[in-house]
Each structure stands twice: as structure tokens, then as C-alpha cells.
Design a protein around this motif. Structure first.
Motif, PDB file in Angstrom:
ATOM      1  N   ALA A 111      55.744  49.155  51.816  1.00 20.31           N
ATOM      2  CA  ALA A 111      55.227  47.860  52.264  1.00 20.31           C
ATOM      3  C   ALA A 111      53.705  47.876  52.324  1.00 20.31           C
ATOM      4  O   ALA A 111      53.045  46.883  52.003  1.00 20.31           O
ATOM      5  N   THR A 112      53.129  49.010  52.715  1.00 18.48           N
ATOM      6  CA  THR A 112      51.668  49.151  52.742  1.00 18.48           C
ATOM      7  C   THR A 112      51.099  48.978  51.341  1.00 18.48           C
ATOM      8  O   THR A 112      50.136  48.237  51.131  1.00 18.48           O
ATOM      9  N   ILE A 113      51.707  49.665  50.366  1.00 22.47           N
ATOM     10  CA  ILE A 113      51.238  49.532  48.982  1.00 22.47           C
ATOM     11  C   ILE A 113      51.433  48.098  48.499  1.00 22.47           C
ATOM     12  O   ILE A 113      50.541  47.511  47.888  1.00 22.47           O
ATOM     13  N   GLN A 114      52.595  47.518  48.770  1.00 23.05           N
ATOM     14  CA  GLN A 114      52.893  46.163  48.295  1.00 23.05           C
ATOM     15  C   GLN A 114      51.899  45.137  48.830  1.00 23.05           C
ATOM     16  O   GLN A 114      51.549  44.195  48.131  1.00 23.05           O
ATOM     17  N   THR A 115      51.454  45.310  50.060  1.00 20.51           N
ATOM     18  CA  THR A 115      50.553  44.317  50.643  1.00 20.51           C
ATOM     19  C   THR A 115      49.084  44.568  50.328  1.00 20.51           C
ATOM     20  O   THR A 115      48.284  43.641  50.348  1.00 20.51           O
ATOM     21  N   LYS A 116      48.720  45.813  50.016  1.00 26.93           N
ATOM     22  CA  LYS A 116      47.316  46.133  49.742  1.00 26.93           C
ATOM     23  C   LYS A 116      47.021  46.295  48.253  1.00 26.93           C
ATOM     24  O   LYS A 116      45.863  46.399  47.863  1.00 26.93           O
ATOM     25  N   GLU A 143      57.989  51.609  55.136  1.00 28.57           N
ATOM     26  CA  GLU A 143      56.673  51.208  55.648  1.00 28.57           C
ATOM     27  C   GLU A 143      55.562  51.593  54.670  1.00 28.57           C
ATOM     28  O   GLU A 143      54.614  50.836  54.465  1.00 28.57           O
ATOM     29  N   LYS A 144      55.705  52.762  54.056  1.00 28.19           N
ATOM     30  CA  LYS A 144      54.705  53.192  53.078  1.00 28.19           C
ATOM     31  C   LYS A 144      54.717  52.266  51.856  1.00 28.19           C
ATOM     32  O   LYS A 144      53.662  51.864  51.356  1.00 28.19           O
ATOM     33  N   TYR A 184      46.868  55.520  46.800  1.00 25.12           N
ATOM     34  CA  TYR A 184      47.886  55.514  47.850  1.00 25.12           C
ATOM     35  C   TYR A 184      48.746  56.777  47.847  1.00 25.12           C
ATOM     36  O   TYR A 184      49.365  57.102  48.856  1.00 25.12           O
ATOM     37  N   GLU A 228      47.110  59.401  50.165  1.00 21.15           N
ATOM     38  CA  GLU A 228      46.941  58.771  51.483  1.00 21.15           C
ATOM     39  C   GLU A 228      48.269  58.634  52.218  1.00 21.15           C
ATOM     40  O   GLU A 228      48.357  58.889  53.420  1.00 21.15           O
ATOM     41  N   LEU A 229      49.325  58.246  51.506  1.00 19.92           N
ATOM     42  CA  LEU A 229      50.624  58.005  52.125  1.00 19.92           C
ATOM     43  C   LEU A 229      51.633  59.134  51.875  1.00 19.92           C
ATOM     44  O   LEU A 229      52.780  59.042  52.306  1.00 19.92           O
ATOM     45  N   MET A 255      55.200  57.337  59.222  1.00 18.68           N
ATOM     46  CA  MET A 255      55.699  56.100  58.610  1.00 18.68           C
ATOM     47  C   MET A 255      56.953  56.389  57.800  1.00 18.68           C
ATOM     48  O   MET A 255      57.052  57.432  57.146  1.00 18.68           O
TER      49      MET A 255
END
Length: 185
Positions: A15-20, A12-13, A49, A52-53, A8
Motif C-alpha cells: 500500500a505504501t508503494i501503491q500510494t507513493k 502495508e508495504k 522502495y 526501504e521496505l 509493517m
């Protein structure tokens, strides 16, 4: 068959945090009667995160002073990095050196806390006005506040401890006399 790993990008990483992202509001403002989250709450919620990321989050602060500024400003920058790329989000807050009821370290500490919270909020797209515990937007009904009201003493204490007059004005319609007194504190 060899297992392929998806790599990623930092965007993208993030965005993953922002959405979750989910963060509890562990603090309570007894004067305004609402819950809120602090920079510490936000940082605690990002920890799962990080590994994980494979990212890190840091905050840098810088004091801004100039003959053009009426008071010192603190620039807080939240940075997410994957070791290669970095994304920055900044917040600037003023330091009220005339704030009554606070020692100098408290004045700078308070500005620092606000700056960190808002820089992190900018980075992770946290909008406190849309949080679940605020519910749907409801019309604000203000209570009248006069110097004879018991709540007036609490308002004076709130300001003496570093609270803002704007916070009081959002909750109350102040009498002229009450407004004048509170403005002098």
C-alpha cells in the motif's frame, strides 16, 4: 527507554508503494503522439522502495497453449515478497503469430513487454488513463483518413512495424477503402 520498531505487514508495504509510486513515461509513440511508460520504467521506479521496505519484486512468465486457444497466450505474474509472504498480480496477453512486419522473437518479446507492464500495473495500481500528462478527459476528435492522404502511408508503416489497426481507428475515421487495405496488412 528502548526504541520500538514498527513492523509493517506485506499489505502495508505494498500500500505504501501503491500510494507513493511515481514513474516517468520515458517512451514516446510517434504515431499516436503520446508518452507512455514501459515495464522497465515501472521497475526502475520501484527500486527505492525495495531496500526501504525490505521487499523484492520479481516477474514470472508462462506460455499458455491449448487446443481451445486460437493463438498462444503469455501469462505474466508480478510478485512482491518480504521473504515470508507474497502477493501476486497477473496479466494475460495474446501472441499474434500472424502479425506482419515482425520476426518471431519480436512477436513474443512484444507480448512479454505488454504482459510485464500490465502485471506490474495491476500490482502497483497504475492506471495510465489517469496520469497527469493525459490531463482531463477531452472528447476525442477524429480526423478522416483516406488512401490519398499522406498520413495513410504512415498508417501502413505503423501496422507493418507491429502497430494495431485499433490504434489507428481510435485516431482516425477510416474511409471504406483505407479500412480494407489496412485490414489486409
Amino acid at each position: 527507554m528502548a526504541k520500538t520498531e514498527t513492523v509493517m505487514s506485506l499489505n502495508e508495504k505494498l500500500a505504501t508503494i501503491q500510494t507513493k509510486f511515481k514513474s516517468k513515461k520515458s517512451r514516446f509513440n510517434s504515431f499516436g503522439k503520446y508518452n507512455f511508460r514501459s515495464a522497465e520504467d515501472i521497475l526502475e521506479a520501484t527500486k527505492p522502495y525495495l531496500l526501504e521496505l525490505n521487499v523484492s519484486v520479481i516477474i514470472k512468465e508462462r506460455l499458455l497453449e491449448s487446443s481451445f486457444l486460437q493463438f498462444p497466450m503469455l501469462e505474466s505474474t508480478a510478485i512482491i515478497s518480504d521473504g515470508v509472504d507474497a502477493i501476486h498480480a497477473t496479466a494475460i496477453v495474446g501472441i499474434d503469430l500472424d502479425q506482419k512486419g515482425m520476426q518471431m522473437p519480436q512477436k513474443f518479446g512484444s507480448a512479454s513487454s505488454y504482459g510485464k507492464k500490465y502485471a506490474l500495473g495491476n500490482l502497483f495500481l497504475i492506471d495510465d488513463t489517469q496520469d497527469a500528462d493525459h490531463g482531463k478527459a477531452e472528447p476525442v476528435v477524429k480526423t478522416n483518413l483516406d488512401i490519398k492522404d499522406p498520413a495513410f502511408e504512415k498508417a501502413k508503416e505503423f501496422i507493418a512495424k507491429g502497430g494495431s489497426l485499433d490504434t489507428i481507428k481510435r485516431k482516425y475515421d477510416l474511409s471504406t477503402e483505407a479500412s480494407k487495405i489496412l485490414e489486409t496488412l
